[in-house]
Design a protein around this motif. Structure first.
Motif, short mmCIF file in Angstrom:
data_model
loop_
_atom_site.label_atom_id
_atom_site.label_comp_id
_atom_site.label_asym_id
_atom_site.label_seq_id
_atom_site.Cartn_x
_atom_site.Cartn_y
_atom_site.Cartn_z
N ALA A 106 3.53 -10.83 -10.42
CA ALA A 106 4.15 -12.09 -10.03
C ALA A 106 4.61 -12.05 -8.57
CB ALA A 106 5.34 -12.40 -10.94
N ARG A 107 5.11 -10.89 -8.18
CA ARG A 107 5.58 -10.70 -6.79
C ARG A 107 4.40 -10.93 -5.83
NH1 ARG A 107 8.50 -5.08 -6.55
NH2 ARG A 107 9.67 -5.95 -8.31
N LYS A 108 3.25 -10.37 -6.21
CA LYS A 108 2.05 -10.48 -5.39
C LYS A 108 1.62 -11.95 -5.24
CE LYS A 108 -0.62 -6.84 -5.89
NZ LYS A 108 -1.50 -5.92 -6.64
N VAL A 109 1.65 -12.69 -6.38
CA VAL A 109 1.26 -14.10 -6.37
C VAL A 109 2.22 -14.91 -5.50
CG1 VAL A 109 0.94 -16.18 -7.77
CG2 VAL A 109 0.18 -13.97 -8.64
N ALA A 110 3.52 -14.68 -5.70
CA ALA A 110 4.54 -15.44 -4.96
C ALA A 110 4.37 -15.22 -3.45
CB ALA A 110 5.93 -15.01 -5.42
N ALA A 111 4.08 -13.98 -3.07
CA ALA A 111 3.88 -13.68 -1.65
C ALA A 111 2.64 -14.41 -1.13
CB ALA A 111 3.74 -12.17 -1.45
N HIS A 112 1.59 -14.47 -1.95
CA HIS A 112 0.34 -15.09 -1.54
C HIS A 112 0.50 -16.61 -1.38
CE1 HIS A 112 -4.11 -15.34 -1.30
NE2 HIS A 112 -3.97 -16.48 -1.96
N ILE A 114 -14.68 -9.70 -19.83
CA ILE A 114 -13.54 -10.42 -19.24
C ILE A 114 -13.34 -11.75 -19.94
CG2 ILE A 114 -12.63 -11.48 -17.12
CD1 ILE A 114 -14.39 -9.44 -15.60
N GLU A 115 -12.12 -11.93 -20.49
CA GLU A 115 -11.83 -13.21 -21.16
C GLU A 115 -11.52 -14.29 -20.11
OE1 GLU A 115 -8.45 -10.85 -20.37
OE2 GLU A 115 -10.12 -10.33 -21.68
N LYS A 116 -11.62 -15.55 -20.53
CA LYS A 116 -11.41 -16.71 -19.64
C LYS A 116 -12.34 -16.65 -18.43
CE LYS A 116 -6.60 -16.20 -20.22
NZ LYS A 116 -5.23 -16.40 -19.98
N TYR A 117 -13.53 -16.14 -18.64
CA TYR A 117 -14.46 -15.90 -17.54
C TYR A 117 -14.77 -17.19 -16.76
CZ TYR A 117 -18.41 -13.87 -15.04
OH TYR A 117 -19.24 -13.41 -14.06
N LEU A 118 -15.03 -18.26 -17.51
CA LEU A 118 -15.40 -19.53 -16.87
C LEU A 118 -14.26 -20.09 -16.01
CD1 LEU A 118 -17.37 -21.91 -16.50
CD2 LEU A 118 -16.42 -22.91 -18.58
N LEU A 119 -13.04 -20.00 -16.52
CA LEU A 119 -11.88 -20.50 -15.78
C LEU A 119 -11.71 -19.71 -14.48
CD1 LEU A 119 -9.39 -22.43 -15.81
CD2 LEU A 119 -8.12 -20.57 -16.89
N ARG A 120 -11.83 -18.40 -14.58
CA ARG A 120 -11.67 -17.55 -13.38
C ARG A 120 -12.75 -17.88 -12.35
NH1 ARG A 120 -8.36 -12.98 -15.26
NH2 ARG A 120 -8.42 -12.91 -17.52
N LEU A 121 -13.98 -18.00 -12.87
CA LEU A 121 -15.12 -18.27 -12.00
C LEU A 121 -14.94 -19.59 -11.26
CD1 LEU A 121 -17.74 -16.69 -11.50
CD2 LEU A 121 -18.87 -18.17 -13.17
N SER A 122 -14.36 -20.57 -11.95
CA SER A 122 -14.19 -21.91 -11.36
C SER A 122 -13.29 -21.87 -10.12
CB SER A 122 -13.60 -22.86 -12.39
OG SER A 122 -14.45 -22.96 -13.50
N PHE A 123 -12.35 -20.92 -10.10
CA PHE A 123 -11.42 -20.87 -8.96
C PHE A 123 -11.73 -19.70 -8.01
CE2 PHE A 123 -9.19 -23.54 -11.96
CZ PHE A 123 -8.66 -24.53 -11.14
N GLU A 124 -12.89 -19.08 -8.23
CA GLU A 124 -13.27 -17.89 -7.47
C GLU A 124 -13.24 -18.12 -5.95
OE1 GLU A 124 -13.93 -14.61 -7.55
OE2 GLU A 124 -16.07 -14.32 -7.81
N ASN A 137 -9.59 -19.57 -2.91
CA ASN A 137 -8.56 -18.84 -2.17
C ASN A 137 -7.14 -19.19 -2.62
OD1 ASN A 137 -7.69 -16.92 -0.33
ND2 ASN A 137 -7.33 -18.44 1.27
N LEU A 138 -6.99 -19.74 -3.83
CA LEU A 138 -5.64 -20.07 -4.33
C LEU A 138 -4.89 -18.80 -4.69
CD1 LEU A 138 -6.39 -23.09 -6.68
CD2 LEU A 138 -4.86 -23.13 -4.71
N PRO A 147 -4.94 -14.21 -5.01
CA PRO A 147 -5.60 -12.95 -4.66
C PRO A 147 -6.63 -12.60 -5.74
CG PRO A 147 -3.19 -12.69 -4.68
CD PRO A 147 -3.50 -14.04 -5.24
N LYS A 148 -7.75 -12.01 -5.32
CA LYS A 148 -8.83 -11.67 -6.27
C LYS A 148 -8.33 -10.85 -7.46
CE LYS A 148 -12.92 -13.08 -4.46
NZ LYS A 148 -12.42 -14.35 -3.92
N GLU A 149 -7.43 -9.86 -7.18
CA GLU A 149 -7.04 -8.98 -8.30
C GLU A 149 -6.17 -9.72 -9.32
OE1 GLU A 149 -4.05 -7.81 -4.99
OE2 GLU A 149 -6.06 -8.66 -5.19
N ILE A 150 -5.58 -10.85 -8.93
CA ILE A 150 -4.82 -11.65 -9.89
C ILE A 150 -5.77 -12.56 -10.65
CG2 ILE A 150 -3.05 -13.46 -10.15
CD1 ILE A 150 -1.80 -10.81 -9.35
N LEU A 151 -6.69 -13.16 -9.91
CA LEU A 151 -7.66 -14.06 -10.53
C LEU A 151 -8.43 -13.34 -11.64
CD1 LEU A 151 -8.80 -16.97 -10.34
CD2 LEU A 151 -10.58 -16.07 -8.87
#
Length: 478
Positions: free
Chosen positions: A216-222, A360-370, A373-374, A376-380
């Motif tokens: 969460a810290r990583k996302v908030a910083a991003h 990887i679960e939710k693969y389509l959702l992740r791919l859609s936002f790939e 740049n919303l 970081p990749k490791e969170i996505l």
């Protein structure tokens, strides 16, 4: 709707639209045209009718009791109805009103009522009627990947945008998982676009250095939110169990485990900040097949069926948790993943597209936002953490901390006789027994509110936590 139909409003209350819609086109149109979350009772004395209705996913709670002699009680929590004293009937059946339904009742001259019909006005797969008033243009059809990804982004962004209407400050729960991170990132982007002039506050809860807090810290910083961390201590978590069960009105194991963190973070938000309208990522796991056990689905079709079943039952589990733990502290929950238009589109996609891919679960959702740049990749691409596990330290997960404590509280003998004492949904573990005792103390004889425990499918599970599944262990060991 006000613009569309030219309604003349007397107040600034959003609920006023219900009266105008009903006046214009009756109950079916009223329930079907409401885009969002609601539970209402409408009294039409001129036509001697009473109507009840609840939103598609039951995000807003509604309970009713109707006695044989026509006495009707309605409340947003069951606890408001169980002690009603009514002359003719003892212990009447208090039950949750079904999501996505409306009920028509006749109002007798005596003030008593009789049920006429219960109608299902919307099911999650159907495109909602209110699409006609939507601000999003018609989307391109077809299932090629680029079109689908673009449609998912447009509809999800729209789901967040329409939930920005608020007179109070907006905040966002942020566990650092995919769902809450996407909500927070899109929310912040849109708040900037419409010039909301205060910073977005995001809130995470966990034990020192738990996986969720770090992510969460990583996302908030991003994304640049004003981030708050609530450190969960074991003592406080255990002390909250009874209050949590009283608020939730359930004895479901996984719901209670996950509610403790959410209850405490809501308490913090209420006490320490002025954020009131709280966004969260609920509903995504059910919609986008996010649970680890979806890897074991026998076929895409069965996975799609399971996804719909989970959505139908949300009001008994995750949505119940999210609504009650926030509302207990006077916060208003908003859940963009359960937007009617977004969910009906996602469920219309071919079953094959929606299943986990490459482990990887939710693969389509992740791919859609790939490429957005919303995040970081490791969170996505961060794998699923069960909420009750992600808030704990890596060494020891929250549910094992709870179990160690409860082990001392429940005698082995009590557990052996559990099925005699509680023949309906008998507790199989000490933890389950402990929760059930507290539930029965507050809501004696009401165990039928929970038709069954939440459990993963297609695996031989004895515990609802994902941490106990093989898939989880292999990932953790790697």
């Amino acid at each position: 709707l006000q613009k569309q139909f030219g309604f003349d409003f007397q107040t600034l209350v959003d609920g006023e639209v219900i009266l105008h819609l009903y006046n214009r086109g009756g109950i079916e149109q009223t329930a079907s045209m409401l885009d969002g979350v609601f539970a209402f009772i409408l009294l039409d004395t001129a036509n001697r009718k009473v109507f009840l209705a609840r939103d598609t996913y039951g995000v807003r709670p509604l309970f009713k009791v109707l006695t044989d002699d026509g006495f009707l009680g309605v409340c947003s929590e069951a606890k408001g109805l169980i002690n009603l004293k009514h002359s003719t009937s003892l212990c009447s059946k208090v039950e949750p009103f079904l999501p996505g339904h409306y009920e028509v009742l006749d109002l007798k001259p005596s003030g008593k009522v009789a049920s006429v019909e219960l109608v299902k006005f919307h099911s999650c797969k159907d495109e909602p009627l209110h699409v006609a008033c939507d601000t999003v243009e018609a989307l391109p059809s077809g299932f090629d990947l680029e079109t689908v990804k673009s449609n998912i982004r447009i509809l999800f962004e729209n789901a967040v945008r329409k939930r920005l209407m608020a007179h109070r400050r907006i905040g966002c729960l942020l566990s650092g998982g995919l769902d809450s991170s996407l909500v927070a990132a899109v929310l912040l982007k849109l708040m900037k676009e419409i010039n909301i002039n205060y910073p977005l506050q995001t809130f995470a809860i966990g034990m020192e250095n738990s996986p969720d807090l770090l992510a969460a810290r990583k996302v908030a910083a991003h994304i640049g939110s004003e981030h708050h961390e609530v450190i969960l201590n074991t003592e406080e978590g255990i002390q909250a169990i009874e209050e949590v069960i009283f608020s939730l009105e359930t004895y479901d194991i996984t719901t209670i485990r996950a509610s403790i963190g959410m209850y405490l973070v809501s308490k913090y938000i209420r006490k320490k900040t002025d954020s009131v309208v709280i966004f969260s990522g609920e509903g995504s796991d059910e919609l986008t097949q996010g649970y680890i056990y979806f890897h074991k689905a026998p076929s895409p079709e069965e996975a799609a069926e399971e996804s719909e079943r989970l959505l139908r039952e949300l009001y008994l589990f995750d949505v119940l948790r999210a609504d009650r733990t926030t509302a207990a502290h006077g916060l208003e929950l908003r859940v963009p993943f359960l937007d009617h238009r977004f969910t009906s589109y996602y469920l219309s996609l071919p079953a094959e597209l929606r299943i986990p891919k490459n482990g990887i679960e939710k693969y389509l959702l992740r791919l859609s936002f790939e490429d957005s740049n919303l995040l970081p990749k490791e969170i996505l691409w961060r794998p699923k953490e069960a909420f009750s596990d992600g808030i704990a330290s890596v060494k020891k997960s929250w549910f094992s901390i709870l179990q160690d404590y409860i082990d001392q509280q429940v005698d082995d003998l009590l557990l052996e006789k559990a099925a005699e004492k509680y023949p309906f949904n008998p507790p199989k573990t000490k933890e389950s027994y402990y929760y059930r005792q507290i539930f029965e103390k507050h809501y004696p004889g009401r165990s039928s509110w929970l038709p069954h425990y939440w459990m993963p499918r297609w695996v031989k599970a004895t515990d609802p936590s994902a941490r106990t599944l093989k898939h989880y262990k292999s990932a953790a060991q790697e």
